[in-house]
Design an enzyme around this catalytic site. Structure first.
Site, PDB file in Angstrom:
ATOM      1  N   GLY A 258       0.925  -1.000  -0.026  1.00  0.00           N
ATOM      2  CA  GLY A 258      -0.018  -0.079  -0.051  1.00  0.00           C
ATOM      3  C   GLY A 258       0.912   1.158  -0.049  1.00  0.00           C
ATOM      4  CB  CYS A 259       0.370   4.676  -1.457  1.00  0.00           C
ATOM      5  SG  CYS A 259      -1.440   4.843  -0.632  1.00  0.00           S
ATOM      6  CG  PHE A 260      -1.344   5.736   3.613  1.00  0.00           C
ATOM      7  CD1 PHE A 260      -0.936   7.145   3.471  1.00  0.00           C
ATOM      8  CD2 PHE A 260      -2.594   5.675   3.124  1.00  0.00           C
ATOM      9  CE1 PHE A 260      -1.591   8.215   3.142  1.00  0.00           C
ATOM     10  CE2 PHE A 260      -3.395   6.595   3.007  1.00  0.00           C
ATOM     11  CZ  PHE A 260      -2.870   7.833   2.775  1.00  0.00           C
TER      12      PHE A 260
ATOM     13  CB  THR B  39       5.468   2.506   0.413  1.00  0.00           C
ATOM     14  OG1 THR B  39       4.723   1.543  -0.306  1.00  0.00           O
ATOM     15  CG2 THR B  39       6.726   2.855  -0.347  1.00  0.00           C
TER      16      THR B  39
ATOM     17  N   GLY C  72       4.866   4.420  -4.311  1.00  0.00           N
ATOM     18  CA  GLY C  72       3.819   3.991  -3.458  1.00  0.00           C
ATOM     19  C   GLY C  72       2.881   3.127  -4.175  1.00  0.00           C
TER      20      GLY C  72
END
Lengths: 342, 342, 342, 342
Positions: free
Chosen positions: C145-147, C149, C314
Site C-alpha cells: 500500500g502507498c501509506f 511504503t 507508492g
C-alpha cells in the site's frame, strides 16, 4: 557520438528542466553547471528532484567555466545571453533560452527590452514553416518564448492557409513557473493559490513582438495580435485560447484538414480527436502540444485551443529538440510524448 | 420588517452561498431549506461551514414545503425552476438562480436548453442600463449567469458609448464551484489541480445567448460574442478578459472616463487605479466586481479585465442584491465589499 | 528478452502510472489493456497523457483477455484480484497492486476487508529486511500500500536496531490520487482545494494492519501503530511524519548511522544531507523515497520524515521494481531517480 | 461605546485579517494603520480585498503614530512588539499578535528567541481553564500562536481530566499564510503548489514551548510535546492531529463526554457529531475550532483532530475575541461562526 554540454543558469526552473531532460538523453554528457548568486552551492539545494546531480557544485557563469563544451545552454535573464555568447567560439553550439536572439527587428528589441540588439539566430520552433531547415547544422539557436510557442502553433496554419483575418486574439492561462524563481510578493504561494490574475494586458507583454513576428511570417503579411497572459494557480502549463475572424465560409472539416495537414508529420503536435479539448495536465513533463479547434458560426470566428508544458515544449524541451536538429540526432531524442498525470 | 425566506437547493454551492449571506442579513428569517436526493439529511452534512444551521433537516422541494414564505430562492438545475415557480403565488418574491427565466427569446431558449420557454423575468444585474428600475418592487427575479455577470459588466459601458465594434471576444477563467457538485470525473480534485482546460469552446457554452442579449441591449444593436470559458484549479472566482476592436481613435483616458461615469455610483463595481489589475482572490466572499481596462494601440483594441467571486456577485450575492431592490431594503444590505484573502 | 505484459484496470490512476513507466521500460511489450465499465472505450479518453497508447481500445477484464502474457498487472479494487489471479497459470508473473495478497493473517484480512483471505504473496518492498530475496524469481507479487511504503521505510531501520520503543505514531499527508477516480463528493476539486482533512482516524484505516505487519517484522516483536492519513490539496505525493519514544540515550549521529547503513546501497532511498527535509514535490514521477530524521531531546523521541510519489514508489513504481527482481532485470530498469519539479 | 483602534503591521497577513474583522465590528473605529518598509503606500496596494480602506495611506510604526488610540494591535515580527508596547500608556489596550509576551519563563524565551524576555501578558485563549477571567478588563493581551491554538484546544481537556499520559504527539498541517509575506524561495507558488513538506521538525519549531506551557498548565504537571508542522498547498487553515497514550481503559463515550463538558458553552468550539471529521475548508474566515476525537484501541491512544483558520481563530480572530473580553463587549462581537466555503 557523445557531446559535452554546459548549462548556465542551472539553479533556475528552465535550467532544472533542461537537466531533467538531458539526464535521459543518450548522446549527452553533463559538464559545467553554472549560476549567479548561487555559485558555490550544490545543485541539490536548488533542484532536489535531480537526485543524480545533487552533489554537483555550481560554478560562476563566465567564459572560462563554460569553455571546453560542445553545447552551451544559456538560461539567463535577458541581456546576459548576448554578452556570454559573444565570448564562446563559433564551433560551440550555443542555445539561448532567453529573449536576446529571438527578434529580427532591432527597433522591436529596443522598444521592448531597451539596449543594443544582439541580432537574430535561427528560431527553435521547427513546426513553423521553413524553421526546421534553418536549425539543421546551426551553431546558434534562439529558443522561443513559452507563450509564443503555444500561441503561434495555434494560429500559424490557419494564417498560412488564409482561413482567418490577420487580426488575432490570444489569451494564455499560465502556471507560475514561467515567472521563474523571482522573489516577488505576487508570486508567493499565499497570493497565487485560489487566484487568477491578468498581467501585461493590452499589448504590454514582451512576448507580443515575437507573436507578431511568427504569425506575420506564417501569414505572409502583417498580423496584429491582442495578447493577454493570465496567471493561474498551477506550477506548470499554458492553455492558450486563440481566435480570429474567418475569411469567407469555412466549416470545421475544412479547418481541421488544414491543421491535420500542417501537423500530421510532427512528432510533438497532436490534433486531438473531435470533441476532445486540450488540458495542460496531459502535457506535463512531455514535449507535446495538444490542439483542438472549433468554428463559432454565430460569431464568425475560428477558435483554437492548445496546451503545452511551459517548461518542456515551452522552454527546455524545445531547446533539446532544436539541439537534436542542429547536431544531427533524431529530433525526438531525450524527449517524451508521455506526460505525468494526474 | 423581517421577511421569511426559503431556499430550494440548499445542499448545493449556490444554496450554501445564499445561506452564508442570508445569515448576516438583518431583515431575513431563514425558513425552509429543501433539496432533492439529500432531503432528510441535515444541512451540516453538506455545508459544514454553516455552523448555525448545521442541525437543520432538509425538506423535499415542492410547493408545500416552500409555501408560507415571503421570498423563495430557487437554486435548481435548469428546467426545474419554472415548474416550481408556477406553483408559488403572485405575492411571493421568487428569485430564480437558474437559467429558466433569463432569456427573452423563446427560440434562443429552445436552441440552447430545449423544452418550452418559461418566459423572461426582470434581470438581476442592476448595473446594466435600465435594469435597476425593473427590479424595484418586482415579484420575480432572474439571477444572471456567473459568466455573463463578469463579462457583461466588462463591455456594456464601451458598447453603450460606441467605443468598440459590436463583435467582442471574451475568455473567462473560472474556479470549479461554478460547475456545482456534479460527480463528473473531470471535476475530481486529482484532475482539476495542476490543470487548466477549456470547455464549451467556439460558441458552445449556454451562457452565450445571455451574453449576446445583455451586450446587444447595451449597444442598441446586435453584438456577436466569441466566448470561451477556461476551468482553472481554484474553488472560486472568475477572471474575464474581454476585448473588441476600437471605433476610431480612443485613448485610455477617454475609455476610463466612460467606465468611471458608468460605475462611479455603483456600490459593488470598482474601476481600479491605473496600473492595478484585478485578481479573483481580492473578491472572494465579497459582492465586488473589480475592473481595469487598457488600450492596445498596436492591435487597435480595448481590453477590459474583471474579477468576481462566481458564487457571490456571480450567483448568490447578485440574488440578494436584487432581492433588496425588490423589497425596498438598502441595496447593499447583507452584502460585503470586503473579501477574504489570502 | 522482451516480456509481454497486460494491465487490468488500465483506466485508473494506478493503471495509468504503470503504463507511463512501462512505456519507457526497454524489456517490455505492452499487450492487453483492460477495464470494467470503461471496456470498449479508448485509453486516450481516460489517460490523455499517454499519447502513444491513445488509440488502444480497452478490453473487458477476464481470464481470456489476460491470457497469453508473461506478466499480468492487476490494478483492481480489493477482492477482485484474487478471483482473477486464480484463473491465471502458475508460469505467469502476477503482480497485484491491490490489497488482496498483502496480509499474512487471515483474521486480519477478515477484520479489515471481510470475505475470504486469498493468502499472502511475496511482498514488493525490497528495502525491508529479507524482502528482496523473496522477490527474485517469484511468480506472485503483492505490491505494498502507498501509506505503508512511506511509513514502513521511515521506521523499520530504527525498530530493527532497537533505537525506539515498539509503539509508533505515523501521520501521512497524501495527495488525492491515492483515492482513485471514485466519484465521491469529498473528492471533488471544489472540496479538495484549499482544504486539509483527516480520515480513517484512530486506527480506522485499512493500511493499519499492513503497517503493523511490516514494523513488527522489522522489530522482531509486536509493534503498535497509531496511523492517521490526512488528505491535502495536491494530486500526488505522501509526506509521512513518524515518531516513537527513544530507548535510552541516542544522539542524532547514531540514529543517522543506522539509517545510512540500512539504505546506502538502496537505489531509490535517499537519506538527505543534514538540515534538508523531504518534500513531496522532489519525488513526483520518480521512484524515490527521500528521508530525514531528527532527535527531539525534550520529548525523547526519534522523528523521521519521508516523501514519496504515492503513484510511483507508492504503487506502480514499486510494482515495476519488484517485477524487475522477479524476472532478473536490473532492479532500476524503467524507473527513474529524477523527479518532475516544480 | 466606540473604541478607536490602530493596527501596526497593517500590510501583512495578520494585519489584513484584523482589519477584515474590525471592518464589521460595530464598536470599533479604525484609526492609524502603520507599516515598516511599506509606509507611505496605500493599503489597497497590499490588501486589495479591503476595498473600504483601499485609499488609506500607511504610516510609520512608532509611538507617535500609534498615540491617541484606545486599542493598539501589534502584528509585528518578534522582538518588535515589546519595544513599541513599552512606549504606549498603561490605559491603552495593547494586543500583541506576536510572540513577545506569550512565554512565562525567561529561560524559555532566551532559548527559543534569544534576547531579553519582555515578560508575560494575559494569554488570549479564553477556552483554556482559567484564561478567560484574566482577560476581562486587562490592558495587555498576548495572542496565542496559530499552532498552539489548534493543538492546545485538542488536548487540554483530556490532560485536565487525566485521560492521557503527559507525553503527546502533534502534527499540524498548515496553509502558507502562517509564514507571512516573507520573500523566501520555498514560499513561492511554484514551490508550494503540488507539494507537502515538514519543517521545524523534532522539536525545532518556536511554538513548542508555548505548547508545553499550555498543556502542562492544563495537566497540572509537566507535559512533553513532540510537535511537527507540515506545510501544505493551501493559503489558509491548520489541521491538527494530536494523540497520546490512554491512562487506563477509556472508551469513546467517556472521552467525548469530557470534551463536550469542556466546550459546550464555548461560542467558537464545535465538537462535531460522531463520524464527522474536521476540515479546514469549513472554518475559513470564521473564528471556529472544529474538533473530533477517536479511541484507537489497538494502539491504546486517544486521537483528536482539530481544524481552524490560522489567520482567524489562529491569529486575528483570537485577538478580537480577547479584545472583546478586555473591553466588556459580548465575546463574539465582530466574529463569525460561518465559514466561506468551498
Amino acid at each position: 557520438m557523445t557531446v559535452k554540454i554546459a548549462v548556465a543558469g542551472a539553479s533556475g526552473y528552465a535550467g532544472g528542466e533542461l537537466l531533467r531532460l538531458l539526464l535521459t538523453h543518450p548522446e549527452v554528457e553533463i559538464g559545467a553547471l553554472t549560476a549567479a548568486s548561487s555559485a558555490g552551492t550544490t545543485l541539490g539545494t536548488h533542484q532536489p528532484h535531480l537526485v543524480p546531480l545533487a552533489g554537483r557544485v555550481l560554478l560562476e557563469t563566465n567564459a572560462e567555466t563554460l569553455a571546453g563544451h560542445d553545447v552551451v545552454f544559456l538560461a539567463l535573464p535577458h541581456g546576459h545571453s548576448a554578452e556570454i555568447a559573444a565570448q564562446l567560439g563559433p564551433d560551440v553550439l550555443v542555445v539561448d533560452l532567453g529573449a536576446d536572439h529571438r527578434l529580427a527587428d532591432a527597433g522591436d528589441w529596443r522598444r521592448w527590452y531597451s539596449g543594443e540588439h544582439a541580432g537574430q539566430w535561427p528560431y527553435g520552433m521547427p513546426e513553423l514553416p521553413g524553421a526546421r531547415e534553418k536549425l539543421v547544422g546551426t551553431k546558434r539557436i534562439a529558443v522561443p518564448g513559452c507563450f509564443p510557442t503555444g500561441g503561434s502553433l495555434a494560429l500559424a496554419p490557419a494564417l498560412a492557409a488564409g482561413l482567418i483575418e490577420p487580426a488575432v486574439t490570444v489569451v494564455s492561462v499560465t502556471g507560475t513557473s514561467g515567472a521563474g524563481k523571482s522573489l516577488k510578493p505576487n508570486l508567493l504561494g499565499s497570493e497565487v493559490m485560489g487566484n487568477a490574475s491578468a498581467y501585461g494586458v493590452a499589448g504590454a507583454h514582451r512576448h507580443t513582438p515575437e507573436f507578431v513576428q511568427n504569425l506575420s511570417g506564417a501569414a505572409g503579411k502583417p498580423v496584429t495580435v491582442s495578447f493577454t497572459p493570465v496567471l493561474a494557480p498551477m506550477p506548470r502549463g499554458i492553455l492558450t485560447t486563440a481566435s480570429a475572424q474567418l475569411v469567407g465560409d469555412v466549416d470545421e472539416a475544412a479547418a481541421r484538414a488544414v491543421y491535420e495537414k500542417a501537423y500530421h508529420a510532427e512528432p510533438f503536435v497532436q490534433v486531438l480527436p473531435e470533441g476532445t479539448w486540450p488540458t495542460t495536465a496531459a502535457t506535463v513533463g512531455s514535449n507535446n502540444v495538444q490542439l483542438q479547434l472549433g468554428i463559432d458560426a454565430d460569431a464568425g470566428r475560428l477558435v483554437v485551443v492548445t496546451s503545452i508544458d511551459n517548461l518542456t515544449k515551452g522552454t527546455a524541451g524545445g531547446a533539446v529538440q532544436s539541439m537534436n536538429l542542429a547536431l544531427g540526432f533524431p529530433e525526438a531524442t531525450g524527449l517524451s510524448t508521455v506526460g505525468v498525470a494526474p
